[in-house]
Design an enzyme around this catalytic site. Structure first.
Site, PDB file in Angstrom:
ATOM      1  N   ASN A   7       0.882  -1.169   0.000  1.00 51.29           N
ATOM      2  CA  ASN A   7       0.000   0.000   0.000  1.00 51.29           C
ATOM      3  C   ASN A   7       0.917   1.216   0.000  1.00 51.29           C
ATOM      4  OD1 ASN A   7      -1.834   2.009   0.492  1.00 51.29           O
ATOM      5  ND2 ASN A   7      -2.753   1.038   2.302  1.00 51.29           N
ATOM      6  N   ARG A  85      -2.653  -2.071  -3.264  1.00 48.99           N
ATOM      7  CA  ARG A  85      -3.863  -1.318  -2.988  1.00 48.99           C
ATOM      8  C   ARG A  85      -3.790  -0.022  -3.800  1.00 48.99           C
ATOM      9  NH1 ARG A  85      -6.136   1.012   2.722  1.00 48.99           N
ATOM     10  NH2 ARG A  85      -8.127   1.682   1.860  1.00 48.99           N
ATOM     11  N   HIS A 174     -13.253   2.429   0.469  1.00 50.54           N
ATOM     12  CA  HIS A 174     -13.270   1.329   1.452  1.00 50.54           C
ATOM     13  C   HIS A 174     -13.891   0.060   0.862  1.00 50.54           C
ATOM     14  CE1 HIS A 174     -13.549   4.445   4.975  1.00 50.54           C
ATOM     15  NE2 HIS A 174     -12.286   4.112   4.773  1.00 50.54           N
ATOM     16  N   LEU A 203     -15.826   1.828  10.293  1.00 50.66           N
ATOM     17  CA  LEU A 203     -15.601   2.987  11.161  1.00 50.66           C
ATOM     18  C   LEU A 203     -14.173   2.958  11.677  1.00 50.66           C
ATOM     19  CD1 LEU A 203     -18.918   2.564  13.214  1.00 50.66           C
ATOM     20  CD2 LEU A 203     -18.573   3.925  11.129  1.00 50.66           C
ATOM     21  N   GLY A 204     -13.303   3.672  10.974  1.00 45.32           N
ATOM     22  CA  GLY A 204     -11.912   3.794  11.407  1.00 45.32           C
ATOM     23  C   GLY A 204     -11.592   5.273  11.465  1.00 45.32           C
ATOM     24  N   ARG A 235     -12.216  14.376   9.117  1.00 44.46           N
ATOM     25  CA  ARG A 235     -12.993  14.817   7.949  1.00 44.46           C
ATOM     26  C   ARG A 235     -14.426  15.133   8.359  1.00 44.46           C
ATOM     27  NH1 ARG A 235     -11.652   9.884   4.106  1.00 44.46           N
ATOM     28  NH2 ARG A 235      -9.893   9.419   5.438  1.00 44.46           N
ATOM     29  N   ASP A 277      -9.010  10.865  17.876  1.00 48.62           N
ATOM     30  CA  ASP A 277      -8.939   9.476  18.337  1.00 48.62           C
ATOM     31  C   ASP A 277     -10.126   9.189  19.251  1.00 48.62           C
ATOM     32  OD1 ASP A 277      -8.307   7.164  19.996  1.00 48.62           O
ATOM     33  OD2 ASP A 277      -6.311   7.300  19.113  1.00 48.62           O
ATOM     34  N   GLU A 328     -15.009  -2.169  15.595  1.00 45.39           N
ATOM     35  CA  GLU A 328     -14.598  -3.429  16.224  1.00 45.39           C
ATOM     36  C   GLU A 328     -14.396  -3.291  17.733  1.00 45.39           C
ATOM     37  OE1 GLU A 328     -11.163  -4.952  14.053  1.00 45.39           O
ATOM     38  OE2 GLU A 328     -12.159  -4.448  12.172  1.00 45.39           O
ATOM     39  N   GLU A 379      -8.201  -6.014   5.223  1.00 48.06           N
ATOM     40  CA  GLU A 379      -8.051  -5.578   3.838  1.00 48.06           C
ATOM     41  C   GLU A 379      -6.875  -6.267   3.150  1.00 48.06           C
ATOM     42  OE1 GLU A 379      -9.371  -1.187   3.375  1.00 48.06           O
ATOM     43  OE2 GLU A 379      -8.899  -1.465   5.484  1.00 48.06           O
TER      44      GLU A 379
HETATM   45  P1  AMP Z   1      -8.555   2.381  12.088  1.00 48.22           P
HETATM   46  O1  AMP Z   1      -8.398   3.515  11.115  1.00 48.22           O
HETATM   47  O2  AMP Z   1      -9.445   1.284  11.582  1.00 48.22           O
HETATM   48  O3  AMP Z   1      -7.259   1.883  12.646  1.00 48.22           O
HETATM   49  O4  AMP Z   1      -9.355   2.977  13.351  1.00 48.22           O
HETATM   50  C1  AMP Z   1      -8.864   4.056  14.098  1.00 48.22           C
HETATM   51  C2  AMP Z   1      -9.927   4.500  15.084  1.00 48.22           C
HETATM   52  O5  AMP Z   1     -10.326   3.381  15.907  1.00 48.22           O
HETATM   53  C3  AMP Z   1      -9.459   5.597  16.041  1.00 48.22           C
HETATM   54  O6  AMP Z   1     -10.482   6.563  16.207  1.00 48.22           O
HETATM   55  C4  AMP Z   1      -9.283   4.834  17.339  1.00 48.22           C
HETATM   56  O7  AMP Z   1      -9.478   5.658  18.453  1.00 48.22           O
HETATM   57  C5  AMP Z   1     -10.376   3.801  17.248  1.00 48.22           C
HETATM   58  N1  AMP Z   1     -10.122   2.703  18.187  1.00 48.22           N
HETATM   59  C6  AMP Z   1      -9.117   1.816  18.180  1.00 48.22           C
HETATM   60  N2  AMP Z   1      -9.169   1.018  19.268  1.00 48.22           N
HETATM   61  C7  AMP Z   1     -10.243   1.429  19.992  1.00 48.22           C
HETATM   62  C8  AMP Z   1     -10.842   1.026  21.226  1.00 48.22           C
HETATM   63  N3  AMP Z   1     -10.335   0.025  21.944  1.00 48.22           N
HETATM   64  N4  AMP Z   1     -11.948   1.685  21.654  1.00 48.22           N
HETATM   65  C9  AMP Z   1     -12.459   2.686  20.930  1.00 48.22           C
HETATM   66  N5  AMP Z   1     -11.947   3.126  19.764  1.00 48.22           N
HETATM   67  C10 AMP Z   1     -10.857   2.505  19.305  1.00 48.22           C
END
Ligand code: AMP
Length: 393
Positions: A7, A85, A174, A203-204, A235, A277, A328, A379
């Site tokens: 990637n 990717r 995505h 949701l990341g 965003r 975060d 997750e 992914e």
């Molecule tokens: P990703 O882009 O899929 O890695 O997701 C990042 C997002 O997931 C960030 O907002 C993190 O704060 C959130 N995240 C990761 N671990 C946790 C957790 N244990 N509880 C709540 N949010 C989380």
């Protein structure tokens, strides 16, 4: 047999070596700060971390270091293909493609649609072709899964010429994750994917929902760019299209500055003034921070509306799937979202919801309610599988 997944970003490359058949991971890592001082390749090899300094930090050096490591591990001869990717495939790609000079030209031609990403993807592919000359290389696109959207879903109500001449339409992103978790959900439910209508919520840091009908995307919340739709880490998601002009005049900003603020200073970070975060926001809200509370409330409210809009696209919803770092892991976000979706007969099982954290997938809905599941996205594995499928393996 291993597939190397790359990637390539403008100053970084994420790498993973995995087996498409069973998902085993031989190594994973990240080359960072490419093109500047301190460029390095960090690798996790069977739980052991290695850091390799990269001279001038070019893609070529990163790949040379990776090859050295593959040799040291005795894995090089078993690498059969490279899967890349690629962010934007425009309307040219509705499936992964074996990379040929023509395919590379077509990816280049999509650069206007993804000016930050596609040129970096192309540069990475060229360097990988030089570094791994004997291996077939496959491009897997973030947008391809959504090419099955019907015209009513992908057209904007703007002058027709914008679409005809400038390819202005909704593409969605995505796609690899939405496709993967829809498949996994069907497997978990022991139902054929072809019969299922699923809303997937990725949701990341970036967030999008997708309406998946029989394994095909029929609508999604991201559009021409990954800025449309849900509230994300930094965003804004949907805003009034009149906002650009209004705030540019009021605050004396250029269009570029407004776009940058909507991409990098908005979303959870902009609303809360605390962080992008979600973990930090949950902690701050717990301490009574009003901005963090508001950011979480807006995030959930807009997510619930996004899920409901995907339900309208599907007509009937068999399951709602949560994935990505937030999907997750965040028990409160999932509970609050389901609480807002009474219109879909959603209802959470609190104990099951609390168990679905840190890589433990499962059904989190109460009996008799809309099925809601947590599924771990992967992914890299999906790209490895798509690469193998494209090569007919
Ligand atoms: P990703 O882009 O899929 O890695 O997701 C990042 C997002 O997931 C960030 O907002 C993190 O704060 C959130 N995240 C990761 N671990 C946790 C957790 N244990 N509880 C709540 N949010 C989380």
């Amino acid at each position: 047999m291993w597939t190397l997944i790359l990637n390539c970003g403008s100053s970084s490359v994420k790498v993973a070596l995995l087996s498409p058949g069973d998902g085993r991971v031989a190594l994973s890592g990240l080359a960072e700060r490419l093109g500047s001082e301190g460029a390095a390749l960090r690798l996790d090899v069977q739980g052991e971390r290695r850091v390799l300094a990269l001279g001038t930090g070019s893609y070529a050096e990163a790949f040379a270091a990776l090859l050295g490591e593959l040799d040291a591990l005795g894995l090089r001869a078993d690498v059969r293909a490279v899967g890349h990717r690629v962010v934007h495939g425009g309307e040219a790609f509705s499936a992964p493609a074996l990379i040929t000079p023509e395919v590379l030209d077509a990816i280049r031609a999509c650069s206007a649609l993804a000016p930050l990403h596609n040129p970096a993807n192309v540069a990475g592919i060229e360097a990988a072709r030089a570094a791994f000359p004997g291996l077939p290389q496959v491009a897997v696109f973030d947008t391809a899964f959504h090419q099955t959207m019907p015209e009513v879903a992908y057209r904007y109500a703007v002058p027709d010429a914008w679409y005809r001449q400038h390819a202005v339409r909704r593409y969605g992103f995505h796609g690899t994750s939405h496709a993967y978790v829809a498949q996994e959900a069907a497997a978990m439910l022991e139902r054929p994917l072809a019969e299922l209508n699923v809303v997937t919520a990725h949701l990341g840091n970036g967030c999008s929902v997708c309406a998946v009908q029989g394994g095909r995307s029929v609508d999604t919340s991201m559009g021409l760019t990954p800025l449309e739709g849900l509230v994300m880490g930094t965003r804004s998601g949907d805003v009034d299209p009149g906002l650009h002009d209004f705030i540019a005049r009021q605050a004396g900003l250029s269009l570029d500055q407004v776009t940058a603020a909507l991409n990098r200073e908005s979303g959870l970070a902009g609303l809360s003034g605390v962080s992008n975060d979600l973990r930090e926001l949950e902690a701050a809200a717990g301490r009574g921070h009003a901005g963090a509370r508001l950011a979480l409330d807006v995030f959930v409210y807009r997510l619930a509306k996004g899920v409901a809009s995907m339900a309208a696209a599907l007509g009937r919803v068999d399951a709602l799937v949560f994935t990505g770092g937030i999907g997750e892991n965040s028990v409160p976000v999932r509970a609050a979202t389901l609480a807002r979706l009474g219109v879909l007969n959603a209802g959470v099982d609190d104990a099951a919801n609390a168990r679905a954290v840190r890589g433990t997938p499962g059904v989190i809905s109460a009996p008799g309610r809309l099925l809601a599941l947590v599924v771990n996205t992967n992914e890299e594995l999906m790209i490895a599988r798509e690469t193998a499928r494209t090569l007919g393996a």
